[in-house]
Scaffold this active site. Structure first.
Site, PDB file in Angstrom:
ATOM      1  N   CYS A 243       0.869  -1.182   0.000  1.00 32.54           N
ATOM      2  CA  CYS A 243       0.000   0.000   0.000  1.00 32.54           C
ATOM      3  C   CYS A 243       0.902   1.228   0.000  1.00 32.54           C
ATOM      4  O   CYS A 243       1.742   1.369   0.890  1.00 32.54           O
ATOM      5  CB  CYS A 243      -0.888  -0.019   1.249  1.00 32.54           C
ATOM      6  SG  CYS A 243      -1.883   1.476   1.518  1.00 32.54           S
TER       7      CYS A 243
ATOM      8  N   CYS B 247      -0.540   4.044  -6.526  1.00 33.45           N
ATOM      9  CA  CYS B 247      -1.407   3.328  -5.587  1.00 33.45           C
ATOM     10  C   CYS B 247      -1.525   1.915  -6.112  1.00 33.45           C
ATOM     11  O   CYS B 247      -1.680   1.714  -7.322  1.00 33.45           O
ATOM     12  CB  CYS B 247      -2.776   3.997  -5.514  1.00 33.45           C
ATOM     13  SG  CYS B 247      -4.034   3.051  -4.612  1.00 33.45           S
TER      14      CYS B 247
END
Length: 260
Positions: free
Chosen positions: A75, A184
């Protein structure tokens, strides 16, 4: 070299980290893996740094309870906000994910690089400092408002998502970017939609392959590789929608619901 069969642990704010898992599985198919998706708290990008650190520690500790030998923070937001804290707290190799702006900055011909990322990543000190290393490059940063939520809801190919992406990317195209960095781990799933309107001259970059290579290097250096040449198992857990997580792992494992 010993045969270390303990699993590689990965966590993300949701299902996006499965893009990293796919790269790991492709490069290291014999390694055992456990993936933890904290979808109930997604997206992390809109949370405070303190919240992100707290959630990242909770995820890490669960993976350590499963005997993980290395932790991949799959992440971008958790990496930029919490990875230093995790490394200072836990005595285990911890691998982070950062927007791949270096290859984009080094290879741009127009001097313009687009970066699509979460608010938590783009506004982090770590990312701000990274940009200053390339003073001759103009980074056109765009927060991907709403994208993670749509992917988490399974609306990957919806008209709403396509319209949203166009509104984010068209100004970058107008500025003459020649690289687009997907900052992302959810965003590589956008490629089929992006390819509908992104000029072929624009190279899209994400971190997944680099992270897989980094993981191999860390395992090798620390004598942590699984060396029995047997196929590894892959376990996936989410605290939200099992069916949506299952749809992103291409039948390569079974997703289970976990209350955490």
């Amino acid at each position: 070299m010993k045969n270390d069969t303990r699993p590689i642990g990965l966590f993300d704010s949701g299902i996006g980290g499965t893009t990293i898992w796919h790269a790991i599985h492709k490069l290291l198919p014999n390694e055992n893996t456990i993936f933890l998706g904290d979808s109930i708290n997604a997206p992390y990008g809109q949370r405070s740094k303190e919240e992100i650190i707290q959630l990242s520690k909770k995820n890490t500790e669960w993976l350590l309870q499963q005997n993980a030998k290395v932790i991949i923070v799959a992440c971008n937001t958790a990496t930029t906000n919490a990875v230093s804290e995790l490394r200072n707290t836990y005595n285990i190799p911890i691998i982070g994910i950062e927007p791949a702006i270096k290859p984009a900055a080094l290879h741009t011909k127009t001097g313009k690089v687009g970066v699509l990322a979460t608010q938590g990543t783009l506004q982090s000190k770590k990312y701000t400092e990274a940009q200053t290393l390339y003073p001759n490059v103009k980074f056109i940063n765009q927060i991907g408002y709403g994208i993670v939520q749509l992917i988490e809801n399974g609306d990957l190919y919806s008209a709403e998502l396509e319209d949203l992406l166009k509104s984010f990317i068209t100004p970058m195209i107008d500025e003459d970017i020649d690289h687009l960095v997907l900052g992302c781990t959810h965003y590589p799933y956008l490629l089929p939609v992006l390819n509908k309107f992104l000029p072929s001259a624009v190279k899209v970059i994400d971190s997944s392959e680099a992270v897989a290579k980094r993981t191999l290097k860390i395992l090798d250096e620390n004598n942590l590789l699984k060396t029995d040449n047997l196929p590894g198992y892959s376990k996936f857990y989410t605290n939200k929608n099992v069916e949506i997580l299952q749809s992103f792992i291409n039948g390569l494992g079974t997703a289970e619901k976990l209350d955490f």
